[in-house]
Structures are given as structure tokens and as C-alpha cells.
Design a protein around this motif. Structure first.
Motif, PDB file in Angstrom:
ATOM      1  N   LEU A  65      39.342  35.115  36.832  1.00 52.96           N
ATOM      2  CA  LEU A  65      39.929  35.460  38.131  1.00 52.96           C
ATOM      3  C   LEU A  65      41.246  36.203  37.960  1.00 52.96           C
ATOM      4  O   LEU A  65      41.597  37.048  38.783  1.00 52.96           O
ATOM      5  N   GLY A  66      41.989  35.896  36.895  1.00 51.76           N
ATOM      6  CA  GLY A  66      43.239  36.601  36.643  1.00 51.76           C
ATOM      7  C   GLY A  66      43.030  38.093  36.456  1.00 51.76           C
ATOM      8  O   GLY A  66      43.886  38.905  36.806  1.00 51.76           O
ATOM      9  N   VAL A  67      41.846  38.474  35.954  1.00 52.42           N
ATOM     10  CA  VAL A  67      41.533  39.889  35.730  1.00 52.42           C
ATOM     11  C   VAL A  67      40.828  40.506  36.939  1.00 52.42           C
ATOM     12  O   VAL A  67      41.172  41.593  37.398  1.00 52.42           O
ATOM     13  N   PHE A  68      39.824  39.800  37.492  1.00 54.75           N
ATOM     14  CA  PHE A  68      38.943  40.411  38.485  1.00 54.75           C
ATOM     15  C   PHE A  68      39.345  40.149  39.936  1.00 54.75           C
ATOM     16  O   PHE A  68      38.921  40.888  40.821  1.00 54.75           O
ATOM     17  N   TYR A  69      40.138  39.105  40.210  1.00 51.29           N
ATOM     18  CA  TYR A  69      40.446  38.760  41.604  1.00 51.29           C
ATOM     19  C   TYR A  69      41.137  39.898  42.359  1.00 51.29           C
ATOM     20  O   TYR A  69      40.846  40.116  43.538  1.00 51.29           O
ATOM     21  N   PRO A  70      42.060  40.669  41.736  1.00 49.56           N
ATOM     22  CA  PRO A  70      42.704  41.758  42.494  1.00 49.56           C
ATOM     23  C   PRO A  70      41.736  42.847  42.960  1.00 49.56           C
ATOM     24  O   PRO A  70      42.029  43.541  43.932  1.00 49.56           O
ATOM     25  N   ILE A  71      40.587  43.012  42.292  1.00 48.89           N
ATOM     26  CA  ILE A  71      39.669  44.110  42.657  1.00 48.89           C
ATOM     27  C   ILE A  71      38.349  43.625  43.222  1.00 48.89           C
ATOM     28  O   ILE A  71      37.566  44.421  43.737  1.00 48.89           O
ATOM     29  N   CYS A  72      38.060  42.332  43.142  1.00 46.15           N
ATOM     30  CA  CYS A  72      36.762  41.825  43.592  1.00 46.15           C
ATOM     31  C   CYS A  72      36.918  40.412  44.142  1.00 46.15           C
ATOM     32  O   CYS A  72      37.381  39.518  43.428  1.00 46.15           O
ATOM     33  N   ARG A  73      36.519  40.218  45.417  1.00 44.79           N
ATOM     34  CA  ARG A  73      36.581  38.880  46.044  1.00 44.79           C
ATOM     35  C   ARG A  73      35.177  38.358  46.351  1.00 44.79           C
ATOM     36  O   ARG A  73      35.039  37.317  46.987  1.00 44.79           O
TER      37      ARG A  73
END
Length: 286
Positions: A65-73
Motif C-alpha cells: 500500500l505504501g507504493v500503490f495506494y497513491p495511484i490505485c484505490r
């Protein structure tokens, strides 16, 4: 049943898309907010792998989530990414190089892999096995690197690039011939000018406005796509990757113009990954 019956419909599509033209009773709309990062962490952690502890899998989800949360919810996409990359996260533990509790070393090991995997968000035609094979051949010859680049492009970015190539190498007056269903039969000689004897591919790409790019994009993509901010951000990403070139001047902010900066071989390879026969839509090959 001799009782009040309530129908509850769950949809990710807005009600306006369903509303019939003949009129109907308006439903009571309940809008659900997106999951927070903490809620996603809690939900994804329930997919714990039986071979590893709950704390180990939870720490993996936290890193993911630290990597993907800013671009994918999107929960389903995040769940897919979690399953796709977990085997890579377990490699140093399975080899006995790192302990399950050493999160710092595990993060250093998985971080570069997750950042590369960011390029495949929403790209479902790549299986985990194919992704691993691409990782192994990444440092190979130019052909391998080129193939890796093709697959890394998101699905709609591929169609945007295809549309940009068609807009760069097809005369604007031929758009009706290629993209309208009921255009009738038009021979090439009907729009061949006296001075037009040179192939457009020899003359090089020509600039085109944004509205023409989007019009061609919506014609060639199979599914219906709303003109969301995601589409426009993908155009910016293609410019950043130098696959598209922004050629408009500062006084043309309202109508930006672009050029496609890829070769025929490159766009042909991309078209094959989405089963699109681009040669049928190129004016030079009529």
C-alpha cells in the motif's frame, strides 16, 4: 410475500447510465466513499498465506500500500497486485537470507520490484509467470527491452498511442473513411491530391490536436470509456515517456498539439498486444 420489498442494486456506474428514456421512478441513491488506507490494510490482510504468519503478510500489505495506494484505490486491483508480487516478497525468507521479522531488509528487497510493477497497474493480460520472465530478460538485448516496454504500458495508454500514431500518419480528411461505420466506399484516388505522391511515413509524423486524438481513441477502443482525468493523465505520461511530443506553442494552451514519436515496428508490436490490426487503418497501406 405480503410485505414491503426493497431492491438494493450495487453499481460502480452512475445512475445516469441506467436511466431509461421513457422515464421511471427515481431511486434513492446512497454513495459509498472509497476505502481508507487503514480499511484496505485490514481487508487485504485477511488474504493471509497459510505458509506464513499473519504479521508477516500484514507487513507485506503495508509495504504494498505504501507504493500503490497513491495511484490505485481499487480493492480488486490491489488484491490482484498483492497475489502477483507476494512470491517475490517471500524469496529471501524461503532462501534463509532474511527473517520474517526483519521488515527493513524485506523492504529493501521488494521495493525496486514493486516500483517496476507500478507500470502494470490495471494491466490484466500479464500473468505472474509472464511478469517473472520479463524480469529475467530485462537486461538482455534491445528486442527484450523493447518487448518489456510494450507490456508495461497500461491498457488504455496503448490505444492512446495507437490513436496518436494514426493521427500523425493519416491525413485528417481520411478520418471519416476509417472511423465512421457508414462512410460508404471511398477510393484512395478520390482524396489523392495532385501533389501528394510521397508516403506519409517518409515525410514523418505530423502534429494533430488533442480533440482529434481523443476522437480516434474512442473509435478504436473496444469498450466504452468515459473522458475521465485518468485518460488525460495517461496522455501526459506518454509525453513524459517521450512516446508523444508536445509541439503546441505557449499561446495555444486551449488546443494542445502532439506528434507521435514511435516507429511503425514499435506501434505494430503494441497493436498486437491488444489484438488491433493497425495496418488496416493506415492510409499509406490502402
Amino acid at each position: 410475500v405480503k410485505d414491503n420489498v426493497s431492491v438494493i442494486l450495487l453499481s460502480e456506474i452512475v445512475w445516469d447510465k441506467f436511466r431509461p428514456n421513457t422515464g421511471c421512478f427515481e431511486p434513492l441513491l446512497l454513495h459509498f466513499p472509497d476505502y481508507s488506507k487503514g480499511e484496505l490494510q485490514q481487508i487485504l490482510s485477511t488474504d493471509q498465506h497459510p505458509s506464513y504468519s499473519a504479521e508477516f503478510y500484514s507487513s507485506y500489505i503495508n509495504m504494498l500500500l505504501g507504493v500503490f495506494y497513491p495511484i490505485c484505490r481499487d480493492l480488486r486491483e490491489l488484491r490482484h497486485l498483492a497475489a502477483l508480487n507476494f512470491s517475490k516478497f517471500c524469496e529471501p525468507v524461503a532462501a534463509g537470507k532474511v527473517k520474517e521479522t526483519d521488515t527493513h531488509k524485506l523492504w529493501k528487497y521488494i521495493e525496486p520490484h514493486l516500483k517496476k510493477a507500478m507500470q502494470t497497474v490495471y494491466l490484466r493480460e500479464v500473468s505472474s509467470l509472464q511478469w517473472e520472465q520479463m524480469e529475467e530478460h530485462e537486461t538482455g538485448a534491445l528486442r527484450g527491452l523493447s518487448a518489456h516496454t510494450h507490456v508495461e504500458l497500461p491498457y488504455y495508454s496503448k490505444f492512446l498511442l495507437i490513436a496518436a500514431y494514426l493521427a500523425s500518419y493519416n491525413p485528417a480528411r481520411t478520418d471519416k473513411r476509417f472511423f465512421l461505420k457508414h462512410h460508404g466506399k471511398i477510393r484512395k484516388t478520390n482524396f489523392l491530391k495532385k501533389n501528394e505522391k510521397t508516403s506519409n511515413h517518409l515525410l514523418g509524423p505530423k502534429p494533430f490536436p488533442l480533440d482529434r486524438l481523443l476522437a480516434i481513441f474512442y473509435s478504436v477502443v473496444d469498450s466504452r470509456v468515459a473522458p475521465t482525468a485518468s485518460i488525460f493523465s495517461q496522455i501526459s505520461s506518454l509525453v513524459t515517456l517521450q512516446l508523444l511530443t508536445l509541439v503546441s506553442h505557449d499561446d495555444q494552451l486551449d488546443t494542445p498539439k502532439y506528434k507521435c514519436a514511435v516507429s511503425l515496428d514499435f506501434i505494430s508490436a503494441i497493436s498486437r498486444t491488444v489484438s488491433f490490426d493497425i495496418v488496416k487503418y493506415l492510409y499509406d497501406f490502402l
